[in-house]
Design an enzyme around this catalytic site. Sequence first.
Site, PDB file in Angstrom:
ATOM      1  N   ARG A  84       0.864  -1.174   0.000  1.00 28.79           N
ATOM      2  CA  ARG A  84       0.000   0.000   0.000  1.00 28.79           C
ATOM      3  C   ARG A  84       0.905   1.230   0.000  1.00 28.79           C
ATOM      4  NH1 ARG A  84      -2.054  -3.608   3.902  1.00 28.79           N
ATOM      5  NH2 ARG A  84      -4.169  -4.388   3.435  1.00 28.79           N
ATOM      6  N   LYS A  90      -2.494  -3.043   7.749  1.00 23.24           N
ATOM      7  CA  LYS A  90      -3.750  -2.665   8.401  1.00 23.24           C
ATOM      8  C   LYS A  90      -4.019  -3.559   9.612  1.00 23.24           C
ATOM      9  CE  LYS A  90      -6.441  -0.546   4.677  1.00 23.24           C
ATOM     10  NZ  LYS A  90      -7.679  -0.640   3.895  1.00 23.24           N
ATOM     11  N   HIS A 109      -2.710   2.946  -6.054  1.00 24.12           N
ATOM     12  CA  HIS A 109      -3.330   1.695  -5.613  1.00 24.12           C
ATOM     13  C   HIS A 109      -3.571   0.747  -6.786  1.00 24.12           C
ATOM     14  CE1 HIS A 109      -4.780  -0.327  -2.070  1.00 24.12           C
ATOM     15  NE2 HIS A 109      -5.869  -0.725  -2.705  1.00 24.12           N
ATOM     16  N   ARG A 121      -0.839  -1.747  -6.954  1.00 19.95           N
ATOM     17  CA  ARG A 121      -1.022  -2.882  -6.034  1.00 19.95           C
ATOM     18  C   ARG A 121      -2.024  -3.875  -6.617  1.00 19.95           C
ATOM     19  NH1 ARG A 121      -1.222  -4.602  -0.406  1.00 19.95           N
ATOM     20  NH2 ARG A 121      -3.358  -4.980   0.298  1.00 19.95           N
ATOM     21  N   HIS A 149      -3.927  -9.329   3.381  1.00 19.41           N
ATOM     22  CA  HIS A 149      -5.374  -9.356   3.598  1.00 19.41           C
ATOM     23  C   HIS A 149      -5.698 -10.264   4.780  1.00 19.41           C
ATOM     24  CE1 HIS A 149      -6.394  -8.181  -0.835  1.00 19.41           C
ATOM     25  NE2 HIS A 149      -6.106  -7.138  -0.087  1.00 19.41           N
ATOM     26  N   TYR A 171      -9.876 -10.694  -6.982  1.00 14.50           N
ATOM     27  CA  TYR A 171      -8.971 -10.706  -8.126  1.00 14.50           C
ATOM     28  C   TYR A 171      -9.266 -11.867  -9.078  1.00 14.50           C
ATOM     29  CZ  TYR A 171      -6.472  -7.100  -5.659  1.00 14.50           C
ATOM     30  OH  TYR A 171      -6.161  -5.927  -5.032  1.00 14.50           O
TER      31      TYR A 171
END
Length: 320
Positions: free
Chosen positions: A173, A198, A266, A269, A292, A301
């Site tokens: 990110r 995150k 982004h 990514r 994730h 994806y």
Amino acid sequence: MTRETIDDLLDTSGELPLAGDLAAAAGAWLDHLAHERGRSPATLASYERDLRQFLAFLKRDLGHPPCLADLARLDVKAVRRFLSARRREGAASRSLARTVSALRTFYRWLEATDRVANRALAQVAMPRIPKTLPKPLTVEKAAALVDDEGASDDWIGARDVAVMLLLYGAGLRISEALGLARRDAPVSGRDVIRIIGKGGKERLVPILPVTQKAVERYLALCPYPLDATAPLFVGAKGGPLSPRIIQLAIARMRDELALPETATPHALRHSFATHLLSAGADLRQIQELLGHASLSTTQVYTDVDRERILTVYDKAHPRA
């Protein structure tokens, strides 16, 4: 979240007066998120904003500064009135969903700390968010964007290429790339870096030789001394590099490289994940590389790759 920001929310002489018990609870929650849960500054700012909007609505709705007893009495209808008011102000479904999530977190904390127990927010359905697929660049467009062949000795250009290679070559990110310290620079001899993403989720990310060389080139050209604990990437005046600078750099390259409007930091990514999947990478491995928490987040994806395959099929099959 700085102490000043928290104090702004709790300022009983300002725009949003709160009863003393609620002011103390709100401050304790934000401190909990910052110091015990390790939430990022951006996440804390969002939670603070959502809580401020909610409490401002309650003040207008109740006609007096809200207190913890008011939160205990909150019903589903009041929550729906709040969401309707936000919708009329122009808030999109994604913003409303984030707000509901933040307020649910606040109420769970209130219950866990024996302050308030109220399940009204849990009974409100999350706003439906239209499904949007990531918009990756093609392999050729992504490669052109991060290509530094024939680059001049411009240190800012070298810096931008190094940042973009971390996004496309490592799937970081933008906040993760710009959060790297000088001592963690991915240069020769360091082909794996540790990233805290995150929610404080930690992962190991492999670094390509081309990315290592780009970072080394930037460091060789950078005119500012960089302390070990200082940010790896700095702006034109030597301060921490803003994500906006990278966004603008990519925007300037769109016309030159015939890039789509969806070309953003982004998107690099997204391109990293989509191109790995197209090349046969395992979805679980991509999940780990992206950081994730849930595989369902990564599975989007597969839809992107399916659309690419169908597009190729439609163009190539003689009977399509």
